[in-house]
Design an enzyme around this catalytic site. Structure first.
Site, short mmCIF file in Angstrom:
data_model
loop_
_atom_site.label_atom_id
_atom_site.label_comp_id
_atom_site.label_asym_id
_atom_site.label_seq_id
_atom_site.Cartn_x
_atom_site.Cartn_y
_atom_site.Cartn_z
N PHE A 29 5.39 9.53 -5.01
CA PHE A 29 5.56 7.77 -4.08
C PHE A 29 6.33 7.40 -4.30
O PHE A 29 6.54 7.51 -6.02
CB PHE A 29 3.99 7.36 -4.19
CG PHE A 29 3.20 6.65 -5.37
CD1 PHE A 29 3.56 5.93 -5.91
CD2 PHE A 29 2.70 7.42 -5.92
CE1 PHE A 29 2.86 4.97 -7.56
CE2 PHE A 29 1.19 7.13 -7.41
CZ PHE A 29 2.26 5.97 -7.80
N CYS A 30 7.07 6.41 -3.92
CA CYS A 30 8.18 4.92 -4.74
C CYS A 30 7.30 4.16 -3.43
O CYS A 30 6.33 4.06 -2.80
CB CYS A 30 9.00 5.75 -4.52
SG CYS A 30 9.97 6.19 -2.78
N THR A 31 8.57 3.06 -3.88
CA THR A 31 9.14 1.81 -3.31
C THR A 31 8.31 1.73 -1.97
O THR A 31 7.82 1.43 -0.89
CB THR A 31 9.55 0.97 -3.32
OG1 THR A 31 9.79 0.59 -5.19
CG2 THR A 31 9.46 -0.54 -2.58
N ILE A 33 4.57 2.68 -0.92
CA ILE A 33 4.18 1.61 -0.93
C ILE A 33 3.60 0.84 -0.03
O ILE A 33 2.89 -0.26 0.26
CB ILE A 33 4.04 1.27 -2.91
CG1 ILE A 33 4.20 2.04 -3.60
CG2 ILE A 33 3.25 0.00 -3.33
CD1 ILE A 33 4.39 1.55 -5.21
#
EC number: 1.14.-.-
Length: 282
Positions: A181-183, A210
């Site tokens: 996951f990331c932004t 996210i």
């Protein structure tokens, strides 16, 4: 006037960047949009802001190109224009990993929707009973602002360090379902493809990152806020600007508590600067 902020990306083969670049710049400037569009042989990555009519007009124009027809931007609203100018840049990669380029025609890694991920985290395993590892692909200063409960993070200063970090910890991921996951999705998509290529069997990317998780299911299983690369610095699970700020001098994240320090002077310094911690975001 309310400003619409959008971000979007797509891994897709582009061989006409020298034609696309001036066309996109002309379209954005005519509409009064500001922000950045990155174009590379592996795809497009964009961050734009402007009035609703201008944003909608640009997206309609972009969607007319079959390669970009399925791009669905993430939106947020602000009272001010977060960008100072309009840039359209040609790059080697739309997100720098310094590894062999992503081959869009080979397909993307499997994704997991926010609602399904929440169910996995609620029950403590995926739908086949395997333990789930949440793998944070972001930089260390972003992770410090907030991340998923019990997430694995490799304390990297920039995304190009991710491949070496995965190689060093690959054995720890065997037999587990790994969710990167990331932004907003771009780094975790590229990270997931890389992990597949190095032999990690069960890899998913969090669809939309996210921010999409916040939008669809809120902050369940998440602690803190989410760092964003604009003047807001961080968003809470309600997608509202949060307390942390970024120091303009050293680019470190300054918590609300640290903002009370006499060393914190907006636009000039923060406790990290004075203490000698000067790590630039990359």
């Amino acid at each position: 006037m309310q400003i619409v902020n959008i971000s979007a990306y797509k891994f897709v083969s582009l061989d006409d960047i020298e034609t696309l670049r001036p066309a996109m710049r002309e379209r954005c400037e005519a509409a009064g949009l500001k922000g950045t569009i990155l174009l590379a042989p592996e795809g497009i990555n964009l961050f734009l802001a402007g009035p609703r009519e201008a944003i909608d007009g640009f997206m309609a124009w972009l969607h007319a190109d079959a390669r970009f027809a399925d791009i669905a931007p993430k939106e947020s609203l602000s009272e001010n224009q977060p960008f100072k100018r309009m840039l359209v840049r040609a790059k080697k990669e739309i997100i720098t990993m310094k590894m062999p380029l992503i081959r869009p025609e080979a397909g993307r890694a499997p994704s997991v929707r926010p609602a399904d991920l929440k169910r996995w985290l609620d029950q403590g395993h995926d739908d086949e009973g395997r333990p789930v590892v949440m793998l944070d692909t972001r930089n260390d200063f972003e992770v410090a602002v907030g991340t998923f409960e019990n997430a694995v993070e490799y304390d990297i200063a920039k995304f190009s360090e991710f491949p070496d970090a995965v190689a060093a910890h690959k054995a720890e991921l065997d037999g587990k379902t790994v969710v990167s996951f990331c932004t907003g999705g771009i780094r975790c998509e590229k990270a997931a493809i890389h992990m597949q290529e190095v032999g990690i069997e069960r890899v998913y990317q969090l669809e939309g990152g996210i921010l999409k998780y916040f939008e669809e299911v809120g902050g369940s299983h998440y602690r803190g806020d989410c760092f964003v690369f604009d003047y807001r610095t961080a968003l809470n699970p309600s997608l509202e600007p949060a307390g942390p700020k970024q120091c303009f001098a050293c680019r470190a994240v300054v918590t609300p508590e640290q903002q009370q320090s006499p060393h914190y002077v907006v636009g000039k310094s923060c406790p990290h600067c004075i203490g000698g911690k000067d790590r630039a975001a990359a």
